[in-house]
Enzyme design. Structure first.
Site, PDB file in Angstrom:
ATOM      1  CE  LYS A  40      -2.990  -2.608   3.089  1.00 35.19           C
ATOM      2  NZ  LYS A  40      -3.049  -2.932   4.523  1.00 35.19           N
ATOM      3  N   GLY A  41       2.135   1.066   0.337  1.00 37.49           N
ATOM      4  CA  GLY A  41       3.014   2.205   0.618  1.00 37.49           C
ATOM      5  C   GLY A  41       3.190   3.209  -0.497  1.00 37.49           C
ATOM      6  CD  GLU A  96       8.141  -0.628  -3.260  1.00 34.98           C
ATOM      7  OE1 GLU A  96       7.052  -0.092  -3.013  1.00 34.98           O
ATOM      8  OE2 GLU A  96       8.394  -1.822  -2.984  1.00 34.98           O
ATOM      9  CG  ASP A 100      14.992  -1.826   4.124  1.00 41.31           C
ATOM     10  OD1 ASP A 100      15.935  -1.118   4.448  1.00 41.31           O
ATOM     11  OD2 ASP A 100      14.453  -2.653   4.891  1.00 41.31           O
ATOM     12  CE  LYS A 128      14.853   2.523   5.762  1.00 33.11           C
ATOM     13  NZ  LYS A 128      14.319   1.485   6.682  1.00 33.11           N
ATOM     14  CG  PHE A 149      10.955   1.505  10.624  1.00 40.44           C
ATOM     15  CD1 PHE A 149      11.166   0.420   9.792  1.00 40.44           C
ATOM     16  CD2 PHE A 149       9.647   1.925  10.864  1.00 40.44           C
ATOM     17  CE1 PHE A 149      10.091  -0.250   9.199  1.00 40.44           C
ATOM     18  CE2 PHE A 149       8.575   1.263  10.275  1.00 40.44           C
ATOM     19  CZ  PHE A 149       8.806   0.173   9.448  1.00 40.44           C
ATOM     20  CB  VAL A 150      11.182   6.609   7.306  1.00 39.16           C
ATOM     21  CG1 VAL A 150      12.546   7.181   7.636  1.00 39.16           C
ATOM     22  CG2 VAL A 150      11.247   5.729   6.063  1.00 39.16           C
ATOM     23  NE  ARG A 162      -0.399   1.454   5.099  1.00 44.36           N
ATOM     24  CZ  ARG A 162       0.620   0.692   4.684  1.00 44.36           C
ATOM     25  NH1 ARG A 162       1.572   1.201   3.943  1.00 44.36           N
ATOM     26  NH2 ARG A 162       0.669  -0.588   5.004  1.00 44.36           N
TER      27      ARG A 162
HETATM   28  P1  IMP Z   1      12.858  -4.560   0.726  1.00 42.73           P
HETATM   29  O1  IMP Z   1      12.331  -5.779   0.054  1.00 42.73           O
HETATM   30  O2  IMP Z   1      13.685  -4.886   1.951  1.00 42.73           O
HETATM   31  O3  IMP Z   1      13.585  -3.625  -0.207  1.00 42.73           O
HETATM   32  O4  IMP Z   1      11.653  -3.813   1.400  1.00 42.73           O
HETATM   33  C1  IMP Z   1      10.733  -3.127   0.729  1.00 42.73           C
HETATM   34  C2  IMP Z   1       9.497  -2.871   1.577  1.00 42.73           C
HETATM   35  O5  IMP Z   1       9.743  -2.886   2.998  1.00 42.73           O
HETATM   36  C3  IMP Z   1       8.994  -1.488   1.298  1.00 42.73           C
HETATM   37  O6  IMP Z   1       8.173  -1.466   0.158  1.00 42.73           O
HETATM   38  C4  IMP Z   1       8.253  -1.151   2.570  1.00 42.73           C
HETATM   39  O7  IMP Z   1       6.939  -1.645   2.503  1.00 42.73           O
HETATM   40  C5  IMP Z   1       9.013  -1.871   3.657  1.00 42.73           C
HETATM   41  N1  IMP Z   1       9.952  -0.969   4.358  1.00 42.73           N
HETATM   42  C6  IMP Z   1      11.291  -0.949   4.279  1.00 42.73           C
HETATM   43  N2  IMP Z   1      11.833   0.006   5.053  1.00 42.73           N
HETATM   44  C7  IMP Z   1      10.790   0.634   5.629  1.00 42.73           C
HETATM   45  C8  IMP Z   1      10.697   1.758   6.539  1.00 42.73           C
HETATM   46  O8  IMP Z   1      11.683   2.388   6.982  1.00 42.73           O
HETATM   47  N3  IMP Z   1       9.436   2.119   6.905  1.00 42.73           N
HETATM   48  C9  IMP Z   1       8.327   1.479   6.454  1.00 42.73           C
HETATM   49  N4  IMP Z   1       8.369   0.453   5.606  1.00 42.73           N
HETATM   50  C10 IMP Z   1       9.588   0.021   5.193  1.00 42.73           C
HETATM   51 MG    MG Z   2       6.237  -1.408  -0.204  1.00 43.80          MG
END
Ligand code: IMP
Ligand code: MG
Length: 179
Positions: A40-41, A96, A100, A128, A149-150, A162
């Protein structure tokens, strides 16, 4: 109530998204772009970006598993809700909220690419870099941020925050029994 401090104010986010839209308007001049929002982000970012696109736009959404209510990636990706339209022969832009570990997108981009879009690229509001485990090619990034963590502008902590119009850092409150 968790304590949240502002990392990126709303005006700065919206100014940057305007620039990101300009790049897309120029790159895809004369074409139609198909935005894919990862629920949903990415919703707030996608809406703001789409409002500044002057080329024809279509959009679709998909939902993939990410963190649940925790703050670190499981490394596994599941499709919870697939797209409703075909992406074959479309100029796809995956939108996106944040990259992360890179686990989600390093899986999703080849997965979508196998459906034969005309082109596919990724734009992310936040990145990040310090947390990257898997390589991901990004066409444009809004902001590189430190390893914190944001929340806000679509991003949640346990589904909350959100709706904040800015990006903030949440200081997660420890329970009474935690050290
Ligand atoms: P990745 O697969 O580790 O790159 O993570 C991607 C998903 O993790 C993002 O689309 C977010 O939904 C969630 N995520 C990663 N870091 C944060 C954060 O700092 N705050 C909130 N959601 C996060
Ligand atoms: Mg996401």
């Amino acid at each position: 109530m968790d304590k949240i401090s502002v990392l990126i104010p709303q005006e700065q986010i919206e100014k940057r998204i305007c620039e990101m839209a300009d790049r897309i308007n120029q790159k895809y001049e004369g074409e139609t772009v198909h935005l894919i929002g990862i629920l949903k982000g990415s919703v707030f970012f996608l809406c703001e970006l789409a409002k500044h696109l002057t080329i024809p736009v279509t959009m679709d959404f998909m939902s993939v598993s990410s963190y649940g209510d925790e703050t670190s990636s499981s490394g596994r990706v599941r499709i919870l809700m697939d797209l409703s339209d075909s992406i074959k022969d479309k100029h796809v832009i995956v939108v996106e909220d944040i990259i992360d570990s890179g686990n989600t997108l390093s899986y999703l981009l080849p997965f979508l690419g196998s459906r034969k879009p005309l082109s596919i690229e990724l734009v992310t509001l936040l990145n990040k870099p310090d947390r990257r485990e898997k390589e991901v090619t990004v066409a444009d990034t809004g902001f590189d941020i430190p390893d914190a963590f944001v929340v806000g502008y679509g991003l949640d902590y346990a589904q909350k925050y959100r709706n904040l119009p800015y990006i903030g850092v949440v200081e997660i409150e420890k329970g009474e029994n935690d050290e």
